[in-house]
Write a protein that holds these residues in place. Structure first.
Motif, PDB file in Angstrom:
ATOM      1  N   VAL A  46       0.854  -1.185   0.000  1.00 19.46           N
ATOM      2  CA  VAL A  46       0.000   0.000   0.000  1.00 19.46           C
ATOM      3  C   VAL A  46       0.893   1.239   0.000  1.00 19.46           C
ATOM      4  N   ALA A  47       0.778   2.051  -1.066  1.00 18.27           N
ATOM      5  CA  ALA A  47       1.603   3.249  -1.206  1.00 18.27           C
ATOM      6  C   ALA A  47       0.955   4.433  -0.509  1.00 18.27           C
ATOM      7  N   SER A  48       1.775   5.382  -0.113  1.00 14.05           N
ATOM      8  CA  SER A  48       1.250   6.590   0.524  1.00 14.05           C
ATOM      9  C   SER A  48       1.120   7.739  -0.468  1.00 14.05           C
ATOM     10  N   THR A  49       1.726   7.605  -1.666  1.00 10.38           N
ATOM     11  CA  THR A  49       1.615   8.622  -2.719  1.00 10.38           C
ATOM     12  C   THR A  49       1.495   7.933  -4.075  1.00 10.38           C
ATOM     13  N   VAL A  50       0.995   8.673  -5.050  1.00 11.86           N
ATOM     14  CA  VAL A  50       0.895   8.108  -6.396  1.00 11.86           C
ATOM     15  C   VAL A  50       2.281   7.927  -7.015  1.00 11.86           C
ATOM     16  N   GLU A  51       3.228   8.778  -6.650  1.00 13.19           N
ATOM     17  CA  GLU A  51       4.597   8.645  -7.155  1.00 13.19           C
ATOM     18  C   GLU A  51       5.235   7.340  -6.676  1.00 13.19           C
ATOM     19  N   GLU A  52       4.923   6.954  -5.453  1.00 14.33           N
ATOM     20  CA  GLU A  52       5.440   5.698  -4.910  1.00 14.33           C
ATOM     21  C   GLU A  52       4.952   4.509  -5.732  1.00 14.33           C
ATOM     22  N   VAL A  53       3.716   4.584  -6.205  1.00  9.17           N
ATOM     23  CA  VAL A  53       3.182   3.529  -7.069  1.00  9.17           C
ATOM     24  C   VAL A  53       3.998   3.449  -8.358  1.00  9.17           C
ATOM     25  N   LEU A  54       4.275   4.586  -8.958  1.00  8.16           N
ATOM     26  CA  LEU A  54       5.038   4.631 -10.207  1.00  8.16           C
ATOM     27  C   LEU A  54       6.446   4.086 -10.013  1.00  8.16           C
ATOM     28  N   ASP A  55       7.093   4.474  -8.946  1.00  7.90           N
ATOM     29  CA  ASP A  55       8.463   4.023  -8.687  1.00  7.90           C
ATOM     30  C   ASP A  55       8.543   2.505  -8.544  1.00  7.90           C
ATOM     31  N   ALA A  56       7.491   1.902  -8.000  1.00  9.64           N
ATOM     32  CA  ALA A  56       7.521   0.466  -7.718  1.00  9.64           C
ATOM     33  C   ALA A  56       7.067  -0.393  -8.891  1.00  9.64           C
ATOM     34  N   SER A  57       6.579   0.226  -9.965  1.00 10.56           N
ATOM     35  CA  SER A  57       5.884  -0.528 -11.005  1.00 10.56           C
ATOM     36  C   SER A  57       6.363  -0.161 -12.403  1.00 10.56           C
ATOM     37  N   SER A  58       6.317  -1.145 -13.291  1.00  7.72           N
ATOM     38  CA  SER A  58       6.589  -0.868 -14.699  1.00  7.72           C
ATOM     39  C   SER A  58       5.300  -0.556 -15.455  1.00  7.72           C
ATOM     40  N   LEU A  59       4.183  -1.074 -14.944  1.00  8.95           N
ATOM     41  CA  LEU A  59       2.855  -0.834 -15.520  1.00  8.95           C
ATOM     42  C   LEU A  59       1.942  -0.321 -14.430  1.00  8.95           C
ATOM     43  N   VAL A  60       1.278   0.819 -14.683  1.00 11.82           N
ATOM     44  CA  VAL A  60       0.352   1.400 -13.705  1.00 11.82           C
ATOM     45  C   VAL A  60      -1.027   1.529 -14.338  1.00 11.82           C
ATOM     46  N   PHE A  61      -2.028   0.966 -13.674  1.00 15.03           N
ATOM     47  CA  PHE A  61      -3.418   1.117 -14.088  1.00 15.03           C
ATOM     48  C   PHE A  61      -4.062   2.244 -13.282  1.00 15.03           C
ATOM     49  N   LEU A  62      -4.891   3.044 -13.955  1.00 15.98           N
ATOM     50  CA  LEU A  62      -5.668   4.093 -13.304  1.00 15.98           C
ATOM     51  C   LEU A  62      -7.144   3.745 -13.417  1.00 15.98           C
ATOM     52  N   SER A  63      -7.859   3.721 -12.296  1.00 14.77           N
ATOM     53  CA  SER A  63      -9.299   3.488 -12.297  1.00 14.77           C
ATOM     54  C   SER A  63      -9.941   4.619 -11.498  1.00 14.77           C
ATOM     55  N   LEU A  64     -10.266   5.697 -12.206  1.00 15.73           N
ATOM     56  CA  LEU A  64     -10.627   6.963 -11.566  1.00 15.73           C
ATOM     57  C   LEU A  64     -11.968   7.482 -12.100  1.00 15.73           C
ATOM     58  N   PRO A  65     -12.544   8.509 -11.460  1.00 17.34           N
ATOM     59  CA  PRO A  65     -13.867   8.994 -11.888  1.00 17.34           C
ATOM     60  C   PRO A  65     -13.920   9.522 -13.322  1.00 17.34           C
ATOM     61  N   GLY A  66     -12.845  10.166 -13.802  1.00 13.81           N
ATOM     62  CA  GLY A  66     -12.899  10.726 -15.145  1.00 13.81           C
ATOM     63  C   GLY A  66     -11.643  11.475 -15.509  1.00 13.81           C
ATOM     64  N   SER A  67     -11.686  12.209 -16.601  1.00 20.67           N
ATOM     65  CA  SER A  67     -10.515  12.871 -17.159  1.00 20.67           C
ATOM     66  C   SER A  67      -9.818  13.854 -16.213  1.00 20.67           C
ATOM     67  N   PRO A  68     -10.532  14.672 -15.442  1.00 16.84           N
ATOM     68  CA  PRO A  68      -9.806  15.609 -14.569  1.00 16.84           C
ATOM     69  C   PRO A  68      -8.850  14.897 -13.616  1.00 16.84           C
ATOM     70  N   GLN A  69      -9.296  13.795 -13.033  1.00 20.07           N
ATOM     71  CA  GLN A  69      -8.455  13.056 -12.099  1.00 20.07           C
ATOM     72  C   GLN A  69      -7.305  12.356 -12.825  1.00 20.07           C
ATOM     73  N   VAL A  70      -7.607  11.806 -13.996  1.00 17.99           N
ATOM     74  CA  VAL A  70      -6.559  11.133 -14.781  1.00 17.99           C
ATOM     75  C   VAL A  70      -5.497  12.134 -15.213  1.00 17.99           C
ATOM     76  N   GLU A  71      -5.926  13.276 -15.720  1.00 20.20           N
ATOM     77  CA  GLU A  71      -4.977  14.294 -16.168  1.00 20.20           C
ATOM     78  C   GLU A  71      -4.078  14.750 -15.024  1.00 20.20           C
ATOM     79  N   ALA A  72      -4.653  14.934 -13.838  1.00 18.95           N
ATOM     80  CA  ALA A  72      -3.867  15.414 -12.696  1.00 18.95           C
ATOM     81  C   ALA A  72      -2.761  14.426 -12.335  1.00 18.95           C
ATOM     82  N   ILE A  73      -3.080  13.141 -12.306  1.00 19.38           N
ATOM     83  CA  ILE A  73      -2.073  12.145 -11.938  1.00 19.38           C
ATOM     84  C   ILE A  73      -1.032  11.992 -13.034  1.00 19.38           C
ATOM     85  N   VAL A  74      -1.446  11.982 -14.288  1.00 21.75           N
ATOM     86  CA  VAL A  74      -0.474  11.832 -15.380  1.00 21.75           C
ATOM     87  C   VAL A  74       0.471  13.034 -15.420  1.00 21.75           C
TER      88      VAL A  74
END
Length: 289
Positions: A46-74
């Protein structure tokens, strides 16, 4: 590819995560709701930040409400560094946003794709979703074995960036508008004194009958409104379709009526409830609710 990141552990995301874990993948997960994350504490990192997820993974899936949230994380990910990383958006997002993000991530040395989901949380739990994948074909080839884990009803490559979301929005547009039609006609028949249970049966023996009719018209006739797909999510998806019409300066005659019905439902406080509660809006207007 055994190390996978997953952001968004809601009703769909949590089921997908469980399928991936059962499929033998090691997951690093994150959700802004800590209770959603803690449910996976004994199954994943369980990561404490979204960056921690990226650092630990070669493939990251996003399952979010919509484009505003996706754009912010990307955008956070690009700033953090996406060289050699693959980001796959499982959300129902705006297709032109997906195309833009694909170009931005690619320019930064990573890969981005939109892989929209068709199905319910139950399908996610069962691993029986349908996925429409938009992006580069080599990214599809890389990701398909992983996606197969939770999409036993089919993983379809449908074209370049944004195509996955176009396919999903077309499907959702038709589904939601079917429900809007049922939401108008059955309250009218009821107001006119017609036995709507009998009407439901008669129509069910005609060419109009289909699984969508059986599941959603029944909710409206019986006034059960069993939760399946939230009214606010339906409003979001049809708003994306409307935006596509507007981008190309095309009229959207039928769509506008469905959108207005959903907007009123949202204003009346039905947004978190099933989209079949559009029928309550009509009944309210007829003084029959």
């Amino acid at each position: 590819m055994k190390t996978i990141g997953f952001i968004g552990l809601g009703r769909m995301g949590s089921g997908i995560c469980r399928q991936l874990i059962e499929g033998g993948y090691t997951l690093t997960v994150f959700d802004i709701n800590e209770s959603n994350s803690s449910a996976f504490a004994d199954k994943a990192a369980v990561a404490s930040t979204v960056e921690e997820v990226l650092d630990a993974s070669s493939l990251v899936f996003l399952s979010l409400p919509g484009s505003p949230q996706v754009e912010a994380i990307v955008e956070q990910y690009i700033a953090h560094g996406v060289e050699g990383k693959t980001i796959v958006d499982l959300s129902t997002s705006y297709p032109l946003s997906s195309s833009k993000l694909h170009a931005q991530v690619k320019a930064a040395g990573g890969r981005f794709a939109d892989a929209s989901l068709t199905g319910t949380p139950m399908h996610a739990e069962q691993g029986s979703l349908i996925v429409t994948f938009g992006g580069d074909e080599d990214t599809f080839a890389e990701c398909k074995p992983v996606i197969d884990t939770f999409a036993s009803r089919g993983v379809h490559y449908v074209g370049g960036p944004g195509a996955g979301n176009i396919a999903k929005l077309a499907n959702n547009y038709l589904s939601i508008m079917y429900i809007a039609l049922y939401s108008e006609i059955f309250p009218l028949a009821e107001k006119l004194g017609f036995d709507t249970a009998k009407l439901f049966e008669i129509i069910g023996n005609s060419g109009v009958n289909c699984p969508m009719y059986q599941s959603n018209a029944a909710k409206i006739v019986n006034k059960t409104y069993d939760p399946s797909f939230a009214l606010d999510l339906a409003l979001k998806d049809l708003s994306y379709v409307k935006k596509l019409f507007d981008e190309h300066q095309f009229p959207s005659f039928v769509l506008d009526g469905g959108l207005n019905l959903l907007r009123i439902g949202h204003q009346q406080g039905y947004g978190a409830n099933d989209c079949s509660e559009m029928a309550r809006v009509v009944r309210d207007m007829m003084g029959a609710e």
